[in-house]
Design an enzyme around this catalytic site. Structure first.
Site, PDB file in Angstrom:
ATOM      1  N   ASP A  17       0.858  -1.175   0.000  1.00  0.00           N
ATOM      2  CA  ASP A  17       0.000   0.000   0.000  1.00  0.00           C
ATOM      3  C   ASP A  17       0.898   1.229   0.000  1.00  0.00           C
ATOM      4  O   ASP A  17       2.115   1.117  -0.169  1.00  0.00           O
ATOM      5  CB  ASP A  17      -0.974  -0.016   1.184  1.00  0.00           C
ATOM      6  CG  ASP A  17      -0.299   0.151   2.539  1.00  0.00           C
ATOM      7  OD1 ASP A  17       0.955   0.231   2.602  1.00  0.00           O
ATOM      8  OD2 ASP A  17      -1.023   0.204   3.552  1.00  0.00           O
ATOM      9  N   CYS A  37       3.253  -3.164   4.102  1.00  0.00           N
ATOM     10  CA  CYS A  37       2.444  -2.007   4.493  1.00  0.00           C
ATOM     11  C   CYS A  37       3.177  -1.335   5.651  1.00  0.00           C
ATOM     12  O   CYS A  37       4.334  -1.668   5.920  1.00  0.00           O
ATOM     13  CB  CYS A  37       1.003  -2.404   4.823  1.00  0.00           C
ATOM     14  SG  CYS A  37       0.751  -3.419   6.292  1.00  0.00           S
ATOM     15  N   THR A  78       2.881  -1.461   8.966  1.00  0.00           N
ATOM     16  CA  THR A  78       3.270  -2.391  10.037  1.00  0.00           C
ATOM     17  C   THR A  78       3.531  -3.796   9.521  1.00  0.00           C
ATOM     18  O   THR A  78       4.161  -4.594  10.213  1.00  0.00           O
ATOM     19  CB  THR A  78       2.175  -2.499  11.109  1.00  0.00           C
ATOM     20  OG1 THR A  78       1.000  -3.063  10.507  1.00  0.00           O
ATOM     21  CG2 THR A  78       1.880  -1.143  11.737  1.00  0.00           C
ATOM     22  N   HIS A 134      11.266 -23.928   8.956  1.00  0.00           N
ATOM     23  CA  HIS A 134      10.281 -24.682   9.729  1.00  0.00           C
ATOM     24  C   HIS A 134       8.880 -24.646   9.151  1.00  0.00           C
ATOM     25  O   HIS A 134       8.155 -25.637   9.248  1.00  0.00           O
ATOM     26  CB  HIS A 134      10.217 -24.152  11.161  1.00  0.00           C
ATOM     27  CG  HIS A 134      11.481 -24.349  11.922  1.00  0.00           C
ATOM     28  ND1 HIS A 134      11.585 -24.013  13.252  1.00  0.00           N
ATOM     29  CD2 HIS A 134      12.705 -24.825  11.560  1.00  0.00           C
ATOM     30  CE1 HIS A 134      12.804 -24.284  13.680  1.00  0.00           C
ATOM     31  NE2 HIS A 134      13.508 -24.770  12.667  1.00  0.00           N
ATOM     32  N   HIS A 176       8.291 -30.840  10.775  1.00  0.00           N
ATOM     33  CA  HIS A 176       7.818 -29.618  10.117  1.00  0.00           C
ATOM     34  C   HIS A 176       6.838 -29.958   8.987  1.00  0.00           C
ATOM     35  O   HIS A 176       5.827 -29.268   8.822  1.00  0.00           O
ATOM     36  CB  HIS A 176       8.997 -28.794   9.613  1.00  0.00           C
ATOM     37  CG  HIS A 176       9.912 -28.357  10.708  1.00  0.00           C
ATOM     38  ND1 HIS A 176       9.476 -27.703  11.832  1.00  0.00           N
ATOM     39  CD2 HIS A 176      11.249 -28.502  10.861  1.00  0.00           C
ATOM     40  CE1 HIS A 176      10.498 -27.451  12.634  1.00  0.00           C
ATOM     41  NE2 HIS A 176      11.598 -27.942  12.068  1.00  0.00           N
TER      42      HIS A 176
END
Length: 150
Positions: free
Chosen positions: A8, A65, A67, A98, A134
């Site tokens: 964004d 973005c 955060t 993992h 995993h």
């Protein structure tokens, strides 16, 4: 390798730095926007990049973005996507080893350019371990997805 990119307005500047890195490394990418600092909504760009990865059009993806939270949540709504929000190189390495993460999310307002590029480099150059435990866990994640996202 082909990378799906999405961001964004809050991630636009960092996306340009990631593009410079990819070009310097000779890594192909497809840019799903945004292409400016104008305010926009991250879900459309996170979804487009995630759908490109889920369909096999791109091998992996990077979404950005401010955060990294909203765009990672969006990407993870697409079936088959395991998008990890990473703010350090250890997390980037471990999520590939993992979790076999197929997308990386970054918070442009959280990590600086140098750290972000180190995270990208680590993510792109780390392989899934293939360890049985995993694989078993990823299979369980996929089963939840099959049950709940149909």
């Amino acid at each position: 390798m082909s990378i799906a990119l999405g961001c964004d307005h809050g991630g636009y500047g960092l996306k340009l730095e990631v593009i410079k890195y990819l070009e310097a490394q000779g890594i192909a990418y497809k840019d799903f926007g945004s292409n400016s600092l104008d305010s926009c909504d991250y879900p459309e760009y996170g979804r487009a990049a995630a759908e490109a990865v889920a369909s096999g059009e791109c091998e992996t993806g990077i979404v950005i973005c401010t955060t990294g939270i909203g765009i990672s949540i969006t990407a993870n709504k697409v079936k088959g996507i395991r998008c990890a929000l990473c703010s350090d190189t250890v997390s980037a390495r471990l999520t590939k080893e993992h979790n076999d993460a197929n997308m990386l999310a970054l918070g442009a307002g959280i990590v600086g350019t140098n750290l972000a590029l180190g995270i990208v480099d680590t993510f792109l150059h780390t392989e899934f371990s293939g360890e049985e435990k995993h694989c078993r866990r990823i299979t369980k994640i996929a089963a939840i997805e099959d049950e709940l996202l149909n």
